[in-house]
Design an enzyme around this catalytic site. Structure first.
Site, PDB file in Angstrom:
ATOM      1  N   SER A 122       0.843  -1.197   0.000  1.00 57.39           N
ATOM      2  CA  SER A 122       0.000   0.000   0.000  1.00 57.39           C
ATOM      3  C   SER A 122       0.883   1.253   0.000  1.00 57.39           C
ATOM      4  CB  SER A 122      -0.946  -0.056   1.202  1.00 57.39           C
ATOM      5  OG  SER A 122      -1.883   0.975   1.142  1.00 57.39           O
ATOM      6  N   HIS A 164      -4.049  -0.349  -4.327  1.00 53.48           N
ATOM      7  CA  HIS A 164      -5.514  -0.490  -4.182  1.00 53.48           C
ATOM      8  C   HIS A 164      -6.154  -0.088  -5.513  1.00 53.48           C
ATOM      9  CE1 HIS A 164      -5.086  -0.855   0.215  1.00 53.48           C
ATOM     10  NE2 HIS A 164      -4.259   0.163   0.151  1.00 53.48           N
ATOM     11  N   GLU A 191      -5.381  -4.921  -4.991  1.00 61.16           N
ATOM     12  CA  GLU A 191      -5.144  -5.460  -3.652  1.00 61.16           C
ATOM     13  C   GLU A 191      -4.799  -6.949  -3.725  1.00 61.16           C
ATOM     14  OE1 GLU A 191      -8.535  -4.446  -1.253  1.00 61.16           O
ATOM     15  OE2 GLU A 191      -8.028  -2.312  -1.261  1.00 61.16           O
TER      16      GLU A 191
END
Lengths: 308, 308
Positions: A122, A164, A191
């Site tokens: 992330s 994401h 993801e």
């Protein structure tokens, strides 16, 4: 190793298992850097628990929150001997603002150069490259002033990473950033999906989703006009969407053979040409299909064909 | 004329105004076909009100709900003399199932051929081409079995249209359909955005959003394998995202000069070459910029430059 966030932590843990393997398995020494996270030591504890559960003997945590702390000699020294570094999620700007250009930042680069595997998930994924997607708006259509870029940690050059990717609909901002900086290759990671970047600058996709690659080298755009927040014209972007097992050459910006084809090729080379022709001819006669289909079927017996 | 749905009906009505203009303005005779809609005559009433308010003298409605009705001679004859046909939104499969291949379907094609403007919004937009996106799942990443295609009304060839494109995140399904049918050019239209397809098969973008064009002619893909519902590999798709004013040649699959450049070129041609050089030289001296920047500035005085 660049992870699109929300990597599986409960089931087969494909991505974390690859990280552990690359870091040396049970002999690994992993440092978790949780500066990006707002969860405090909880983020470190989570990965410590996970990695220990996967057999890693030594997991330590680093959480500098100021540049002074990141310049501390002891903190930078903590990476000596590390075979794996894991950058948690959170806010990539906090990570790059605190660590970028400090002793710790340099120690991470040095560890990477000496062969330690550095994984970021992330926010940690965004921060690995020299050019970092700092923040931006969602949406599939590129718009002017949609995203802002800043300097990342500089482990990888020539790419800009977004994470994401499908879940937060970030194609628009990746297109707009690449349109403004066509020398950068845009990588959008879904993801529970990761890019393993090998030493030859080839990228391998693992995990559940896909990696979207935006190549702006032939792009025509009006990005230089910065017209308010209106849609941006982008023409001729080359797009790749690669699921698990596919590989991509970051230097030539082109698809590489699928991993199954590579191993298959080795096997085929070992097989004598005559035998192979014979077998193919028999297979074609039996199935009434062309050799290409037969080849695919042989390789992927477990997978259904669209035409069936 | 292909409209991405939710075209502005309250403010400047750019898209509907263009439809009215193309249909002949106050002299237009418009037939609204509301078969796709589940709202019954309300959909027709809405557009009747709108179009009358914009000065169209004659607006009639057609709403066949069975193929028998769509084969009725009177219904097909109702299009004689129409200068504009408007296909409402709703469910494109209902529209194509009821109208496709009937007398009314043929009458729409004939009207289009004799020069009437046919506009479809949302479901009506999907149905205009020979190949129609019937339905599918949302998401930016292409997946196997993500979307289904069926036969549309056949006014346009060689394209497949998706609408509400950004708002419903439909890049994935458009990519997957184009990967399966690379002879088709994929058009994804944002809401309140329309493609005006001219007789020379050039497409002009109008409205608030952008049109995403997916060209699969150089694509490498594993679409033929139909692996469950897993991500589909797509490599080398060429992507264009074109806002209002930009034009695209559907035959050569390439960007055309911006409309402002075309009108500007006309003006420049009229201007003598000597005068122009003189003016440019003066402008360059004054601004210390290259002629390209000066040209752009001259054309877009009202727009801010990114470098400023």
């Amino acid at each position: 190793m660049i992870i699109g966030g929300a990597e599986d932590k409960l089931k087969d843990k494909i991505i974390l298992a690859r990280f552990v393997k690359l870091a040396g398995g049970s002999g690994a020494s992993v440092v978790v850097v949780s500066t990006a996270s707002s969860l405090g030591e909880e983020a470190t504890d989570l990965y410590r628990l996970l990695l220990r559960g996967m057999g890693v003997a030594r997991v330590t945590g680093l959480r500098p929150l100021t540049r002074d702390q990141a310049n501390d000699l002891d903190i930078a020294m903590a990476l000596e001997g590390a075979t794996g570094i894991f950058l948690t999620g959170g806010n990539q700007l906090r990570l790059s603002l605190v660590v970028g250009g400090t002793r710790l930042g340099q120690a991470i680069v040095d560890a990477h150069l000496r062969g330690a595997v550095v994984a970021g998930t992330s926010a940690g994924a965004s921060a690995v490259s020299s050019h970092m997607m700092a923040f931006g708006a969602s949406g599939a259509t590129p718009k002017h002033r949609m995203a802002q870029m800043s300097a990342g940690l500089g482990l990888l050059q020539g790419i800009v990473v977004d994470q994401h990717f499908e879940q937060r609909t970030r194609l628009g901002r990746l297109l707009s950033v690449v349109a403004q900086s066509p020398s950068l290759l845009g990588l959008g990671l879904d993801e529970d999906t990761a890019a393993v970047v090998h030493h030859d600058n080839s990228l391998e996709v693992i995990g559940r989703g896909a990696i979207t690659i935006v190549d702006g080298s032939l792009m025509v755009t009006d990005a230089f006009q910065a017209k308010g927040h209106r849609p941006m014209m982008v023409s001729g972007a080359i797009l790749h969407s690669l699921p698990s097992g596919f590989r991509f050459d970051l230097d030539s910006r082109s698809l590489l053979p699928h991993l199954s084809e590579v191993s298959d090729r080795g096997r085929r080379l070992a097989e004598s040409a005559g035998k192979r022709l014979h077998r193919l001819a028999r297979a074609v006669a039996a199935e009434g299909a062309d050799s290409f289909v037969v080849e695919r079927k042989r390789r992927r017996k477990d997978e259904e064909e669209a035409s069936e």
